[in-house]
Write a protein that holds these residues in place. Sequence first.
Motif, PDB file in Angstrom:
ATOM      1  N   ILE A   3       0.831  -1.193   0.000  1.00 43.63           N
ATOM      2  CA  ILE A   3       0.000   0.000   0.000  1.00 43.63           C
ATOM      3  C   ILE A   3       0.872   1.252   0.000  1.00 43.63           C
ATOM      4  O   ILE A   3       0.444   2.334  -0.414  1.00 43.63           O
ATOM      5  CB  ILE A   3      -0.938  -0.031   1.230  1.00 43.63           C
ATOM      6  N   PHE A   4       2.126   1.103   0.457  1.00 41.05           N
ATOM      7  CA  PHE A   4       3.111   2.186   0.441  1.00 41.05           C
ATOM      8  C   PHE A   4       4.311   1.769  -0.408  1.00 41.05           C
ATOM      9  O   PHE A   4       4.604   0.577  -0.534  1.00 41.05           O
ATOM     10  CB  PHE A   4       3.613   2.504   1.854  1.00 41.05           C
ATOM     11  N   ALA A   5       5.004   2.743  -0.951  1.00 43.77           N
ATOM     12  CA  ALA A   5       6.253   2.447  -1.650  1.00 43.77           C
ATOM     13  C   ALA A   5       7.272   1.935  -0.634  1.00 43.77           C
ATOM     14  O   ALA A   5       7.427   2.520   0.440  1.00 43.77           O
ATOM     15  CB  ALA A   5       6.783   3.705  -2.338  1.00 43.77           C
TER      16      ALA A   5
ATOM     17  N   GLU B 130      -5.565   6.322   8.822  1.00 37.38           N
ATOM     18  CA  GLU B 130      -6.121   6.748   7.543  1.00 37.38           C
ATOM     19  C   GLU B 130      -5.095   6.498   6.446  1.00 37.38           C
ATOM     20  O   GLU B 130      -3.913   6.801   6.613  1.00 37.38           O
ATOM     21  CB  GLU B 130      -6.483   8.233   7.573  1.00 37.38           C
ATOM     22  N   VAL B 131      -5.544   5.932   5.338  1.00 35.51           N
ATOM     23  CA  VAL B 131      -4.637   5.656   4.222  1.00 35.51           C
ATOM     24  C   VAL B 131      -5.315   6.061   2.916  1.00 35.51           C
ATOM     25  O   VAL B 131      -6.537   6.166   2.841  1.00 35.51           O
ATOM     26  CB  VAL B 131      -4.251   4.155   4.146  1.00 35.51           C
ATOM     27  N   GLU B 132      -4.500   6.281   1.915  1.00 33.44           N
ATOM     28  CA  GLU B 132      -5.012   6.548   0.570  1.00 33.44           C
ATOM     29  C   GLU B 132      -4.294   5.648  -0.424  1.00 33.44           C
ATOM     30  O   GLU B 132      -3.058   5.568  -0.423  1.00 33.44           O
ATOM     31  CB  GLU B 132      -4.800   8.007   0.176  1.00 33.44           C
TER      32      GLU B 132
ATOM     33  N   ILE C   2     -10.303   4.418   6.188  1.00 29.56           N
ATOM     34  CA  ILE C   2      -9.938   4.352   7.604  1.00 29.56           C
ATOM     35  C   ILE C   2      -9.902   2.876   7.985  1.00 29.56           C
ATOM     36  O   ILE C   2     -10.899   2.166   7.854  1.00 29.56           O
ATOM     37  CB  ILE C   2     -10.939   5.110   8.486  1.00 29.56           C
ATOM     38  N   ILE C   3      -8.734   2.423   8.423  1.00 32.80           N
ATOM     39  CA  ILE C   3      -8.555   1.028   8.851  1.00 32.80           C
ATOM     40  C   ILE C   3      -8.572   1.007  10.374  1.00 32.80           C
ATOM     41  O   ILE C   3      -7.821   1.741  11.024  1.00 32.80           O
ATOM     42  CB  ILE C   3      -7.234   0.451   8.327  1.00 32.80           C
TER      43      ILE C   3
END
Length: 475
Positions: free
Chosen positions: A162-164, A193-195, A246-247
């Motif tokens: 989900i992230f580099a 919170e993630v995008e 939102i996890i």
Amino acid sequence: MIKKILFGMSLLLSVASCTDDYSDWNAPQHNDQPATVQFGNGSVTETQAINLAEVTTPTVKVANITAPTADGGYAPSGEYKITLGGKSLDITAAGEVSTEELQNVIVSNYGKAPVQRDMDATVATWATNEKSYVKIESATFKVLATPKAANIEQAYYLAGDIFADGYNKDVVKTHAFTHSDNNVWDDPNFSIEVETTEANKSFMVIPASSLEKSDIREGAFGSGSDKKSLASNGNAITIEKAGKYIITVNMETLTYKIEAKPTALFLTGSEYNWGNTASDWKQLIQYNGSDETFWTMIYFSEGEMFKFAPQAAWKDDFGPDIPIEDNAGSGIATDGGNLKVGKAGWYLLRVTNGKERKLEVCKPEVYLVGDVIAGGWGAGWEDKAKTDANKFTAPTTKDGLFVSPKFANSGNLRMYVNFPDTGYKDPNNNWWKAEFNVIGGNIVFRGNGGDLQPVAVEANQQVSLNFTTGKGEIK
């Protein structure tokens, strides 16, 4: 079954205790002997401290009881009760209580944290002559016990593609879950919170202890087979669609949920039929460039009650006890489970609904800007347009109109609501962050979109706004 207790009978009831000082039971450097207190002509002796995480039996010993005897034709009933933490529990003659009930007493009085608790207790029994009963109660003694608690760490992190470079330890450390001010046992929920800009991105939950291992995935939590539970060393969890989420993880029940981040905010209350139907909710306007800040122009009656929610329904609603910045003398404050208005009138609200929540109550100020004001855009960009010459008059009644000055020039109409930090040169609070216009007789808000459709007007015209009905007129 005991049906009656006589308090007028005379029987030796002890209230005395040993003279030895056993007050500091929590100090590990001591190995004090258990105290003994009187129980009629019997006694109760304290046990050593109990750790319920180590108890595997349905009952646990909390006292050593030497049963009292009775005289005057009275015989002990054989029934015992212990008063502990404000609760009355059954206790056997051998001094044992239900392990589950002891756990519940500790949690209800002190919470779930695995901390040793020092509780006052008394034991009682009854004696009977088959006609009446008399209560025999011990002096106060101590029960020291630590509740059984879930294995919860103090911090958790998010890792994954989900992230580099999302499994790099240094990257993972920058993605910590947030937690409330409560201890992790009384509030086992952690959120982040993630995008994601691409579909089918995955993540795992990394406990702080795993950051000390050569492979941080050792001991990490992934998804169980039901795709709702967390499993240690489970499979990475996939977010199927790009977006903002939102996890939330519950590290007591080992469950998780992934929810789309709310992009709306609604208000309801005593003047809105308390949100009984979707139409009983007033939608706020998104502050341009933000997915967690919203605003509205609203009339409040004195004593009116209200709350907010991210949808037109009673779910995740909030309001009481959030910070309130009252710049308009509204007297809005928490009242029970709601917010209550102290002074009737028009108010401009700005509400933050993100990791932190806040309500700003501002004066109901509306301004013209751009072509139609004296000096045109030059005045605006020089931050000189926020003057009474460009300010709307505000009504005092719910159905009253906000009325602009007459336009100094012909051109495209532009207007906005003004907050204390609104500025022409502030990129975060430019006037167009809360812009609107009148199109087809309706007030149309820019919200989180781009420029509104141009509205051409003539010099000496003016615009009237009814924020209650959402209508406007240019004439």
